[in-house]
Design a protein around this motif. Structure first.
Motif, PDB file in Angstrom:
ATOM      1  N   LEU A   1     -25.030 -16.071  -0.531  1.00 32.84           N
ATOM      2  CA  LEU A   1     -25.657 -17.061  -1.409  1.00 32.84           C
ATOM      3  C   LEU A   1     -24.651 -18.070  -1.949  1.00 32.84           C
ATOM      4  O   LEU A   1     -25.029 -19.035  -2.611  1.00 32.84           O
TER       5      LEU A   1
ATOM      6  N   ASP B   1     -32.224 -21.747  -7.064  1.00 36.76           N
ATOM      7  CA  ASP B   1     -31.973 -22.878  -6.175  1.00 36.76           C
ATOM      8  C   ASP B   1     -31.001 -23.845  -6.842  1.00 36.76           C
ATOM      9  O   ASP B   1     -31.274 -24.360  -7.922  1.00 36.76           O
TER      10      ASP B   1
ATOM     11  N   GLN C   1     -37.107  -9.842  -8.343  1.00 39.32           N
ATOM     12  CA  GLN C   1     -37.930 -10.932  -7.819  1.00 39.32           C
ATOM     13  C   GLN C   1     -38.458 -11.792  -8.954  1.00 39.32           C
ATOM     14  O   GLN C   1     -38.489 -13.014  -8.870  1.00 39.32           O
TER      15      GLN C   1
ATOM     16  N   ASN D   1     -30.804 -12.347  -5.668  1.00 40.00           N
ATOM     17  CA  ASN D   1     -31.075 -13.754  -5.387  1.00 40.00           C
ATOM     18  C   ASN D   1     -30.249 -14.638  -6.323  1.00 40.00           C
ATOM     19  O   ASN D   1     -29.508 -14.147  -7.170  1.00 40.00           O
TER      20      ASN D   1
END
Length: 254
Positions: free
Chosen positions: A42, A244, A232, A241
């Motif tokens: 990432l 963005d 999530q 994660n």
């Protein structure tokens, strides 16, 4: 102007990763090495590792696990938990960590900041402050993973840590930690406006807007993310994660 640093914060317990809510209710997240590999992919800019049981158990850092993490991670790393003496900090720097994070030891031996900073520079030392909001007594400092109340007043303590040579402050609002409800912006602003060193806001992020709030209204120099980067979404399963980046910095630039 430097862009705001967004730092994943991973909680280490023994040789696994967990996530807490208000420093309690630990939930298993996964293997530290696999998680670090995902953050490599990432392309996060830096990462923070906090051992949440070392100080409570009076144990030293788990150097075996930490050495493995450094060997896998491509980004700069900082570590906190169980550091009580200069020799341990030296071993962590030798292992490959760029910064060390100090909390519980500071209440009995605050001079350790100066001892480390004199050798490695203030930029290598992050002073961690954990805070709860009392029902009648305002903000209270806590150490040893939120289990021990401390006497100093928060703003005086933050200033003292800066004067001792800390290069940054990691400020955690225990009441918000892991809740997804946003940061304690008033707390962040109080500390950020008192010291002249960067303040890393930690505890409560649930959205990009929360991050922006900590920066714009709390005057934080950086933001640490826990739940947002290992789940999530709120109430949903584990998923490593990162927000963005284009959307993140677009919101922060407004």
């Amino acid at each position: 102007m430097l862009r705001t640093r967004i730092i994943p914060c991973l909680l280490l317990k023994d040789d696994t990763l967990v996530k807490t809510v208000k420093f309690k209710n630990e939930q298993y997240i996964g293997d530290p090495l696999n998680t670090c590999r995902i953050f490599n992919e990432l392309e996060v800019d830096e990462m923070m590792i906090l051992d949440i049981t070392a100080s409570k158990r009076a144990a030293e850092p788990n150097f075996k696990v930490l050495h493995s993490l450094v060997s896998e991670c491509f980004m700069p790393l900082s570590y906190g938990g169980g550091i009580t003496k200069l020799s341990q900090a030296e071993q962590l720097f030798y292992t490959g960590f760029e910064k060390i994070i100090l909390n519980s030891i500071l209440y009995s031996e605050p001079q350790i900041i100066n001892n480390i900073a004199k050798v490695y520079g203030s930029q290598s030392v992050i002073a961690s402050i954990d805070v709860r909001k009392g029902m009648f007594s305002g903000y209270q400092l806590y150490s040893h993973s939120g289990s021990t109340k401390q006497k100093p007043r928060i703003l005086e303590w933050a200033k003292q840590l800066e004067d001792l040579g800390a290069g940054e402050i990691l400020l955690t609002g225990i009441d918000n930690e892991g809740t997804w409800k946003g940061f304690d912006t008033n707390l962040i602003k109080m500390v950020s406006d008192t010291v002249g060193i960067p303040v890393i806001a930690n505890g409560g992020a649930g959205s990009i807007d929360h991050i922006a709030d900590a920066v714009r209204n709390g005057h934080a120099s950086a933001v640490s993310l826990g739940s947002m980067v290992v789940f999530q979404n709120k109430g949903m399963g584990v998923l490593v994660n990162f927000p963005d980046k284009r959307k993140l910095y677009s919101v922060l630039a407004k």
